[in-house]
Write a protein that holds these residues in place. Sequence first.
Motif, PDB file in Angstrom:
ATOM      1  N   THR A  50       0.854  -1.183   0.000  1.00  0.00           N
ATOM      2  CA  THR A  50       0.000   0.000   0.000  1.00  0.00           C
ATOM      3  C   THR A  50       0.889   1.232   0.000  1.00  0.00           C
ATOM      4  OG1 THR A  50      -1.702  -1.174   1.248  1.00  0.00           O
ATOM      5  CG2 THR A  50      -1.860   1.221   1.193  1.00  0.00           C
ATOM      6  N   CYS A  51       0.588   2.197  -0.859  1.00  0.00           N
ATOM      7  CA  CYS A  51       1.363   3.436  -0.936  1.00  0.00           C
ATOM      8  C   CYS A  51       0.460   4.646  -0.747  1.00  0.00           C
ATOM      9  CB  CYS A  51       2.078   3.543  -2.280  1.00  0.00           C
ATOM     10  SG  CYS A  51       3.315   2.262  -2.567  1.00  0.00           S
ATOM     11  N   TRP A  52       0.944   5.603   0.037  1.00  0.00           N
ATOM     12  CA  TRP A  52       0.226   6.857   0.245  1.00  0.00           C
ATOM     13  C   TRP A  52       1.123   8.034  -0.107  1.00  0.00           C
ATOM     14  CZ3 TRP A  52       0.424   3.103   4.144  1.00  0.00           C
ATOM     15  CH2 TRP A  52      -0.779   2.490   4.510  1.00  0.00           C
ATOM     16  N   LYS A  53       0.528   9.058  -0.675  1.00  0.00           N
ATOM     17  CA  LYS A  53       1.218  10.338  -0.785  1.00  0.00           C
ATOM     18  C   LYS A  53       1.056  11.040   0.559  1.00  0.00           C
ATOM     19  CE  LYS A  53       1.364  14.652  -3.448  1.00  0.00           C
ATOM     20  NZ  LYS A  53       0.656  15.506  -4.456  1.00  0.00           N
ATOM     21  N   ALA A  54       2.135  11.647   1.036  1.00  0.00           N
ATOM     22  CA  ALA A  54       2.093  12.252   2.365  1.00  0.00           C
ATOM     23  C   ALA A  54       2.977  13.500   2.391  1.00  0.00           C
ATOM     24  CB  ALA A  54       2.559  11.249   3.418  1.00  0.00           C
ATOM     25  N   TYR A  55       2.942  14.203   3.522  1.00  0.00           N
ATOM     26  CA  TYR A  55       3.812  15.373   3.705  1.00  0.00           C
ATOM     27  C   TYR A  55       4.102  15.536   5.192  1.00  0.00           C
ATOM     28  CZ  TYR A  55      -0.675  17.622   4.800  1.00  0.00           C
ATOM     29  OH  TYR A  55      -1.911  17.923   5.344  1.00  0.00           O
ATOM     30  N   ARG A  56       5.228  16.155   5.481  1.00  0.00           N
ATOM     31  CA  ARG A  56       5.538  16.458   6.868  1.00  0.00           C
ATOM     32  C   ARG A  56       4.623  17.579   7.344  1.00  0.00           C
ATOM     33  NH1 ARG A  56      11.670  17.757   7.440  1.00  0.00           N
ATOM     34  NH2 ARG A  56      11.215  18.880   5.508  1.00  0.00           N
ATOM     35  N   GLU A  57       4.186  17.490   8.561  1.00  0.00           N
ATOM     36  CA  GLU A  57       3.192  18.429   9.074  1.00  0.00           C
ATOM     37  C   GLU A  57       3.640  19.879   8.910  1.00  0.00           C
ATOM     38  OE1 GLU A  57       0.119  18.087  12.725  1.00  0.00           O
ATOM     39  OE2 GLU A  57       2.235  18.026  13.283  1.00  0.00           O
ATOM     40  N   GLU A  58       4.946  20.121   9.062  1.00  0.00           N
ATOM     41  CA  GLU A  58       5.440  21.493   8.983  1.00  0.00           C
ATOM     42  C   GLU A  58       5.767  21.942   7.563  1.00  0.00           C
ATOM     43  OE1 GLU A  58       8.946  18.775   9.970  1.00  0.00           O
ATOM     44  OE2 GLU A  58       6.812  18.945  10.428  1.00  0.00           O
ATOM     45  N   ASP A  59       5.625  21.032   6.563  1.00  0.00           N
ATOM     46  CA  ASP A  59       5.988  21.370   5.185  1.00  0.00           C
ATOM     47  C   ASP A  59       5.053  20.676   4.198  1.00  0.00           C
ATOM     48  OD1 ASP A  59       7.254  22.155   2.871  1.00  0.00           O
ATOM     49  OD2 ASP A  59       8.953  20.775   3.090  1.00  0.00           O
ATOM     50  N   PRO A  60       3.825  21.192   4.060  1.00  0.00           N
ATOM     51  CA  PRO A  60       2.831  20.527   3.186  1.00  0.00           C
ATOM     52  C   PRO A  60       3.192  20.544   1.705  1.00  0.00           C
ATOM     53  CG  PRO A  60       1.783  22.082   4.709  1.00  0.00           C
ATOM     54  CD  PRO A  60       3.247  22.345   4.764  1.00  0.00           C
ATOM     55  N   GLN A  61       4.139  21.389   1.289  1.00  0.00           N
ATOM     56  CA  GLN A  61       4.444  21.534  -0.129  1.00  0.00           C
ATOM     57  C   GLN A  61       5.409  20.460  -0.652  1.00  0.00           C
ATOM     58  OE1 GLN A  61       2.638  23.764  -1.761  1.00  0.00           O
ATOM     59  NE2 GLN A  61       1.768  24.211   0.257  1.00  0.00           N
ATOM     60  N   THR A  62       6.083  19.772   0.233  1.00  0.00           N
ATOM     61  CA  THR A  62       7.055  18.772  -0.195  1.00  0.00           C
ATOM     62  C   THR A  62       6.462  17.373  -0.066  1.00  0.00           C
ATOM     63  OG1 THR A  62       8.893  20.185   0.521  1.00  0.00           O
ATOM     64  CG2 THR A  62       9.380  17.844   0.157  1.00  0.00           C
ATOM     65  N   PRO A  63       6.251  16.689  -1.194  1.00  0.00           N
ATOM     66  CA  PRO A  63       5.598  15.373  -1.130  1.00  0.00           C
ATOM     67  C   PRO A  63       6.559  14.256  -0.710  1.00  0.00           C
ATOM     68  CG  PRO A  63       6.081  15.909  -3.405  1.00  0.00           C
ATOM     69  CD  PRO A  63       6.510  17.099  -2.581  1.00  0.00           C
ATOM     70  N   PHE A  64       6.019  13.300   0.019  1.00  0.00           N
ATOM     71  CA  PHE A  64       6.711  12.065   0.377  1.00  0.00           C
ATOM     72  C   PHE A  64       5.821  10.894  -0.036  1.00  0.00           C
ATOM     73  CE2 PHE A  64       8.848  15.114   2.974  1.00  0.00           C
ATOM     74  CZ  PHE A  64      10.104  14.600   3.247  1.00  0.00           C
ATOM     75  N   VAL A  65       6.399   9.716  -0.063  1.00  0.00           N
ATOM     76  CA  VAL A  65       5.630   8.506  -0.320  1.00  0.00           C
ATOM     77  C   VAL A  65       5.869   7.539   0.829  1.00  0.00           C
ATOM     78  CG1 VAL A  65       5.341   6.492  -1.812  1.00  0.00           C
ATOM     79  CG2 VAL A  65       5.636   8.754  -2.824  1.00  0.00           C
ATOM     80  N   ILE A  66       4.776   7.064   1.417  1.00  0.00           N
ATOM     81  CA  ILE A  66       4.846   6.033   2.451  1.00  0.00           C
ATOM     82  C   ILE A  66       4.463   4.712   1.798  1.00  0.00           C
ATOM     83  CG2 ILE A  66       3.948   5.222   4.666  1.00  0.00           C
ATOM     84  CD1 ILE A  66       3.099   8.141   5.234  1.00  0.00           C
ATOM     85  N   LYS A  67       5.330   3.733   1.922  1.00  0.00           N
ATOM     86  CA  LYS A  67       5.062   2.411   1.355  1.00  0.00           C
ATOM     87  C   LYS A  67       5.042   1.374   2.475  1.00  0.00           C
ATOM     88  CE  LYS A  67       7.177  -1.297  -1.348  1.00  0.00           C
ATOM     89  NZ  LYS A  67       8.381  -1.730  -2.083  1.00  0.00           N
ATOM     90  N   ASP A  68       3.913   0.732   2.652  1.00  0.00           N
ATOM     91  CA  ASP A  68       3.785  -0.376   3.601  1.00  0.00           C
ATOM     92  C   ASP A  68       3.668  -1.680   2.829  1.00  0.00           C
ATOM     93  OD1 ASP A  68       3.683   1.477   5.664  1.00  0.00           O
ATOM     94  OD2 ASP A  68       2.051   0.456   6.704  1.00  0.00           O
ATOM     95  N   SER A  69       4.356  -2.703   3.283  1.00  0.00           N
ATOM     96  CA  SER A  69       4.234  -4.013   2.649  1.00  0.00           C
ATOM     97  C   SER A  69       4.652  -5.086   3.643  1.00  0.00           C
ATOM     98  CB  SER A  69       5.088  -4.102   1.380  1.00  0.00           C
ATOM     99  OG  SER A  69       6.458  -3.874   1.667  1.00  0.00           O
ATOM    100  N   TRP A  70       4.249  -6.307   3.339  1.00  0.00           N
ATOM    101  CA  TRP A  70       4.575  -7.459   4.176  1.00  0.00           C
ATOM    102  C   TRP A  70       5.667  -8.236   3.465  1.00  0.00           C
ATOM    103  CZ3 TRP A  70       2.066  -8.462   8.904  1.00  0.00           C
ATOM    104  CH2 TRP A  70       1.034  -7.569   9.206  1.00  0.00           C
ATOM    105  N   GLN A  71       6.863  -8.175   4.008  1.00  0.00           N
ATOM    106  CA  GLN A  71       8.039  -8.686   3.324  1.00  0.00           C
ATOM    107  C   GLN A  71       8.517 -10.012   3.928  1.00  0.00           C
ATOM    108  OE1 GLN A  71       9.566  -7.251   0.646  1.00  0.00           O
ATOM    109  NE2 GLN A  71       8.005  -5.655   0.595  1.00  0.00           N
ATOM    110  N   TYR A  72       8.996 -10.877   3.059  1.00  0.00           N
ATOM    111  CA  TYR A  72       9.599 -12.115   3.530  1.00  0.00           C
ATOM    112  C   TYR A  72      10.869 -11.806   4.312  1.00  0.00           C
ATOM    113  CZ  TYR A  72       6.704 -15.406   0.860  1.00  0.00           C
ATOM    114  OH  TYR A  72       5.676 -16.170   0.384  1.00  0.00           O
ATOM    115  N   THR A  73      11.079 -12.530   5.376  1.00  0.00           N
ATOM    116  CA  THR A  73      12.257 -12.313   6.214  1.00  0.00           C
ATOM    117  C   THR A  73      13.543 -12.735   5.517  1.00  0.00           C
ATOM    118  OG1 THR A  73      11.936 -14.472   7.256  1.00  0.00           O
ATOM    119  CG2 THR A  73      10.928 -12.585   8.347  1.00  0.00           C
ATOM    120  N   GLU A  74      13.435 -13.616   4.511  1.00  0.00           N
ATOM    121  CA  GLU A  74      14.636 -14.117   3.846  1.00  0.00           C
ATOM    122  C   GLU A  74      15.272 -13.092   2.910  1.00  0.00           C
ATOM    123  OE1 GLU A  74      12.033 -17.685   4.772  1.00  0.00           O
ATOM    124  OE2 GLU A  74      11.757 -15.638   4.021  1.00  0.00           O
TER     125      GLU A  74
END
Length: 409
Positions: A50-74
Amino acid sequence: MHEEDLGFDPTIIKKDGRQFITIKRKGQTERLVIDKLMKRAPCIAGRATTCWKAYREEDPQTPFVIKDSWQYTEREEEGELLKEATDKGVVNVARYYHHETVFVRGKVDDIRNSVREGLNIMEANNYRPERSVLSPSTNTVNAPRKNRKSNAAGVKRSSSQTGAPLPPSKRSCSASPTKADSNALSNRIHRRVILRDYGTPIYKASSRAALLAALEGCIEGHESLRRAGFLHRDISINNLMINEDDNPSWPWFLIDLDLAIKEQRESASGAKGKTGTRAFMAIGALLGEQHSFMHDLESFFWVLFWICIHYNGPGKDIGSTEFESWNYESDNKLVRSKKGEIADEEDFLKTADNNFTLYYRPLIPWVNRLRRKVFPNGKRWKRPEPELYSSMKAILREARKDPEVLADG
């Protein structure tokens, strides 16, 4: 019942009409506000990226991407690879900001202990190991369906930063010979990566020239990544990004190091397996050769070929075509299909003339020139050729000066 008990992620906090996460970075707590959902992989079993576009609370103009995933331990953590690549100054690859393993109720959020809570499904009367135990690098997602729009070679396990739902008809293939304990189920861990670059897939480029510039920039990113000691191994339309907005992200860049390896560790990482996204896999990779940068460069060719056939303008997918079978036919058949497309120049030009959309027809002579470089004399390279990087970039650069390419698109 509390949302956490229903399976919702308690690390994503809702307050005052907003959703956000908190991270600890360099000894400081930061809050990243989620702007919008970019992608959620439609799967029951898998990485559930799952990926979301996000921003730091103090800097809404600079985009970040949060990526969550379930990864194999190997597998090596993508976050660690991205951090090292960023620290080494790699260009045109999504830049690292932060990564972490997600903890819930004070313990690692994983499948074995957190989701199943110790339940041993191997003790079930109807347990079938051939369905439950998968190689840590084998990925098959949403096979194509008849009469369903392809939207360009399907969903994959990648972290593609796209603003639209991923297409339904692509398979990712990675059959690396990772040796796991056959008597135990592989475990997945919930991991989070935060990136400093935001964009959209290159098939949404605003013009033909912009698409070619993005492809050149991504090839440059691949070359930079390789100089730093990494091999990407999953070049596909959803992993090549363009940024045409006014923000500090790279103008074009590669994403998704899920299947990347450090080149000096090829033997230990199972690099001789078949790795990538089926429609774009190099012929040699499909034949089981040890994956090299030459295979990735060939994949760039197949990405452009696919876009020219499946899109009739920026992001305008035309639906299923006869090439849809590339997503699911056998390796041997796909090898024959791809060899048949590139072996003879006259035949290739006829295929392009019959299948390239009206919008991308001006690229036919340039895609053919790329074909000549990637497949000299209609055959694939049998030895490493580092100069292929500059040759491909030069063709793409020259194509952007063509009046036919620049006209109305």
